[in-house]
Design an enzyme around this catalytic site. Structure first.
Site, PDB file in Angstrom:
ATOM      1  N   LYS A 116      30.816  38.434  39.506  1.00 24.06           N
ATOM      2  CA  LYS A 116      30.966  39.753  38.865  1.00 24.06           C
ATOM      3  C   LYS A 116      29.676  40.233  38.226  1.00 24.06           C
ATOM      4  CE  LYS A 116      35.863  39.908  38.207  1.00 24.06           C
ATOM      5  NZ  LYS A 116      36.978  39.847  37.280  1.00 24.06           N
ATOM      6  N   GLU A 200      32.233  43.053  28.187  1.00 21.80           N
ATOM      7  CA  GLU A 200      32.257  44.485  28.507  1.00 21.80           C
ATOM      8  C   GLU A 200      32.971  45.219  27.393  1.00 21.80           C
ATOM      9  OE1 GLU A 200      34.312  45.284  32.152  1.00 21.80           O
ATOM     10  OE2 GLU A 200      32.782  44.343  33.388  1.00 21.80           O
ATOM     11  N   HIS A 235      48.441  41.446  37.069  1.00 23.87           N
ATOM     12  CA  HIS A 235      47.267  41.635  37.922  1.00 23.87           C
ATOM     13  C   HIS A 235      47.602  41.605  39.411  1.00 23.87           C
ATOM     14  CE1 HIS A 235      44.950  41.737  34.354  1.00 23.87           C
ATOM     15  NE2 HIS A 235      45.372  40.548  33.987  1.00 23.87           N
ATOM     16  N   ARG A 293      36.980  42.556  51.845  1.00 25.78           N
ATOM     17  CA  ARG A 293      38.011  42.248  52.856  1.00 25.78           C
ATOM     18  C   ARG A 293      38.824  43.500  53.123  1.00 25.78           C
ATOM     19  NH1 ARG A 293      39.972  40.620  47.768  1.00 25.78           N
ATOM     20  NH2 ARG A 293      41.717  41.942  47.187  1.00 25.78           N
TER      21      ARG A 293
HETATM   22  C1  MV4 Z   1      39.058  45.879  32.232  1.00 27.16           C
HETATM   23  C2  MV4 Z   1      40.023  46.610  31.533  1.00 27.16           C
HETATM   24  C3  MV4 Z   1      39.578  47.386  30.478  1.00 27.16           C
HETATM   25  N1  MV4 Z   1      38.277  47.414  30.142  1.00 27.16           N
HETATM   26  N2  MV4 Z   1      37.763  45.941  31.867  1.00 27.16           N
HETATM   27  C4  MV4 Z   1      42.072  43.408  35.008  1.00 27.16           C
HETATM   28  C5  MV4 Z   1      41.776  42.590  36.217  1.00 27.16           C
HETATM   29  C6  MV4 Z   1      40.324  42.685  36.452  1.00 27.16           C
HETATM   30  N3  MV4 Z   1      40.049  42.890  37.844  1.00 27.16           N
HETATM   31  C7  MV4 Z   1      39.857  43.816  35.605  1.00 27.16           C
HETATM   32  N4  MV4 Z   1      40.893  44.140  34.687  1.00 27.16           N
HETATM   33  C8  MV4 Z   1      40.672  44.973  33.645  1.00 27.16           C
HETATM   34  N5  MV4 Z   1      39.387  45.099  33.272  1.00 27.16           N
HETATM   35  C9  MV4 Z   1      37.398  46.693  30.838  1.00 27.16           C
HETATM   36  N6  MV4 Z   1      36.114  46.727  30.489  1.00 27.16           N
HETATM   37  C10 MV4 Z   1      41.359  46.516  31.917  1.00 27.16           C
HETATM   38  C11 MV4 Z   1      41.686  45.668  32.966  1.00 27.16           C
HETATM   39  C12 MV4 Z   1      43.082  45.573  33.255  1.00 27.16           C
HETATM   40  C13 MV4 Z   1      43.611  46.051  34.451  1.00 27.16           C
HETATM   41  C14 MV4 Z   1      42.808  46.627  35.415  1.00 27.16           C
HETATM   42  C15 MV4 Z   1      43.324  47.089  36.595  1.00 27.16           C
HETATM   43  C16 MV4 Z   1      44.693  46.999  36.810  1.00 27.16           C
HETATM   44  C17 MV4 Z   1      45.527  46.419  35.882  1.00 27.16           C
HETATM   45  C18 MV4 Z   1      44.995  45.939  34.693  1.00 27.16           C
HETATM   46  C19 MV4 Z   1      45.849  45.374  33.743  1.00 27.16           C
HETATM   47  C20 MV4 Z   1      45.322  44.907  32.586  1.00 27.16           C
HETATM   48  C21 MV4 Z   1      43.946  44.993  32.349  1.00 27.16           C
END
Ligand code: MV4
Length: 503
Positions: A116, A200, A235, A293
């Protein structure tokens, strides 16, 4: 062009890839575990190889067995699908070393996007907005404290090697930081063998919107607009749609251009997805990561663009130019996909394996079922419980929702529990209908559902009382025609649903 392709996967995605091959007159080779000898993908393929015991670690994850099957069958290329070995750079190198073509991006690209922090660096260099934060691992709690203070709380701690939310921690203020930092690091180490964690700024209840990109080996990079994937549970995406209900051409063009910049910067080849978080406050968007993918939810993009992404992947892997330009990508209507899982929504989505004793798939206008099962098939405990992806296409979002409601009412699976009843409720939820989606949707939906459940119980009693009073009057007066009494159970079910107001 290839004359034979091996599909290193199972379930619906293996079936989906076999369909594209058949349209392209390419012979197909399935691989399967002992548990999957009777699986649909094995029945659909031209030939099949048993590659080991049920456990994925003994079969679908054994690259050397898959490559051996490819060599033995005379296949020239391997399509990995999603999951399993699809993002394993080492497997790609072994495939190439064996003189075969891997249908996907080069291993170096996978590695660049796999980390990442490395992905964030590439996006920053390409001039694409990323969530404010660090691009180097935090070496100590002291460093975490200073960095968090400089960005301002709330912050997110993330594992650099992460995925699926593992190692991720939301930190509201400094008092939570110490334990969050330690937990994040030990979870990252346990999950990925790498304890690198970075910070972040947290985006509050963001939307998750991703852009489908496609690149060929001749340096062309295009995007195929966005998918809205905010509706997730632990997720895992549950419902996806294209375009996003935001449906903003300016935002689409900006995010699309950014996604293409990322693809070009990394030298991408094939189908990829660039994920963004979109703030609901001001619609500012931030690069999150790139998936190297074909994604589960690719059908909604296919429905609104008319482009067959699997066919295009095969063409690109064979060295052909993309069959379309950016100008050719025109959105038509709206598509929604529900992931149908063998899980019980009444028991907190507990897996529900077993034999499918009855299966009735929706038909009619604008429906598409990408399934991996059949009536009589066994849903095994060994693999992901997704049994099908069910998608609809309408001229606009409202028509797509109407169609999804109608089709979900037709969809019947017996023998196992599925998430179909859950989707029937979501399609009648006022917040879903309004398109006000964010990553907190499911939690908020469950709250609304509890309230509605209490109301519905009262209404049910009223409906049943009214129905009983009516039938008493009919028998007392001797009224009621033959056709009335012999009304089909379909129509009766529909009427009761209409009286309840829940479809
Ligand atoms: C975040 C976020 C808020 N702020 N990053 C969740 C999985 C990972 N791929 C990234 N995720 C998140 N990153 C920042 N800086 C909130 C999430 C997140 C989320 C993102 C997409 C779909 C569902 C989610 C559920 C909880 C938190």
């Amino acid at each position: 062009m290839f004359s034979k392709i091996l599909i290193a996967n199972r379930g619906e995605i293996a079936c989906r890839i076999i369909r594209a091959c058949r349209e392209m007159k390419i012979a197909t080779v399935a691989v399967h575990s002992e548990a999957d000898a009777d699986a649909l993908h094995v029945r659909m393929a031209d030939e099949a190889y048993n590659i080991g015991p049920a456990a994925s670690s003994e079969s679908y994850l054994r690259g050397e067995k898959i490559i051996a099957a490819a060599k033995q069958s005379g296949a020239e290329a391997i399509h990995p699908g999603y999951g399993f070995l699809s993002e394993n750079a080492e497997f790609v190198r072994e495939v190439v070393a064996a003189g075969l073509t891997f249908i996907g991006p080069p291993p170096e690209v996978m590695e660049s996007m796999g980390g990442k922090m490395s992905a964030r660096k590439i996006a920053i260099e390409a001039g694409v907005p990323v969530v404010p934060g660090t691009t180097e691992p935090l070496n100590s709690y002291e460093e975490a404290k200073e960095t968090a203070a400089s960005f301002g709380y709330p912050v997110m701690l993330k594992a650099s090697a992460g995925g699926g939310g593992k190692g991720m921690r939301l930190v509201s203020d400094e008092s939570e930081l110490h334990s969050a930092f330690e937990n994040s690091r030990s979870e990252a180490l346990a999950s990925f063998g790498d304890d690198a964690v970075y910070i972040e700024k947290a985006i509050q209840r963001p939307r998750h919107i991703e852009i489908q990109v496609f690149s060929d080996t001749h340096g062309k990079h295009v995007h195929l607009c966005e998918r809205e994937c905010s509706i997730q549970r632990r997720h895992q995406k549950v419902i996806e749609e294209a375009p996003s209900p935001i449906n903003d051409p300016k935002l689409r063009a900006e995010m699309g251009a950014c996604a293409v910049k990322v693809a070009a910067a990394v030298g991408y080849v094939g189908a990829g997805t660039v994920e963004f978080l979109v703030s609901d406050v001001d619609r500012s968007f931030y690069f999150l990561e790139m998936n190297t993918r074909l994604q589960v939810e690719h059908p909604v993009t296919e429905l609104v663009t008319g482009i067959d992404l699997v066919r295009e992947q095969i063409n690109v892997a064979a060295g052909l130019e993309l069959s379309f330009t950016q100008e050719d990508v025109v959105l038509t209507g709206h598509a929604i996909e529900c992931r149908v899982y063998a899980e019980d929504p009444e028991l907190n989505f507990l897996p529900s394996p077993g034999r499918i004793t009855r299966l009735r798939l929706p038909q009619g206008p604008g429906v598409r079922d990408d399934g991996g099962i059949y009536e009589g098939a066994e849903v095994s405990i060994h693999y992901d419980p997704m049994i099908s992806k069910f998608a609809v296409h309408g001229r606009d979002r409202a028509e797509a929702i109407d169609r999804m409601r109608r089709a979900l009412a037709e969809y019947q699976v017996s023998g196992i529990k599925t998430t179909l009843p859950f989707f029937r409720e979501v399609m009648n939820d006022e917040v879903f209908i309004a398109g006000n989606l964010d990553t907190g949707f499911i939690a908020a939906f469950n709250e609304r559902r509890k309230e509605r459940g209490a109301e519905r119980e009262e209404k049910d009693i009223a409906v049943i009382t009214a129905a009983l009073a009516y039938s008493d009057r009919q028998s007392a007066t001797g009224k009621g025609s033959v056709s009335e009494r012999q009304r089909s159970r379909w129509a009766t079910a529909g009427r009761i649903a209409a009286m309840r107001g829940i479809d």
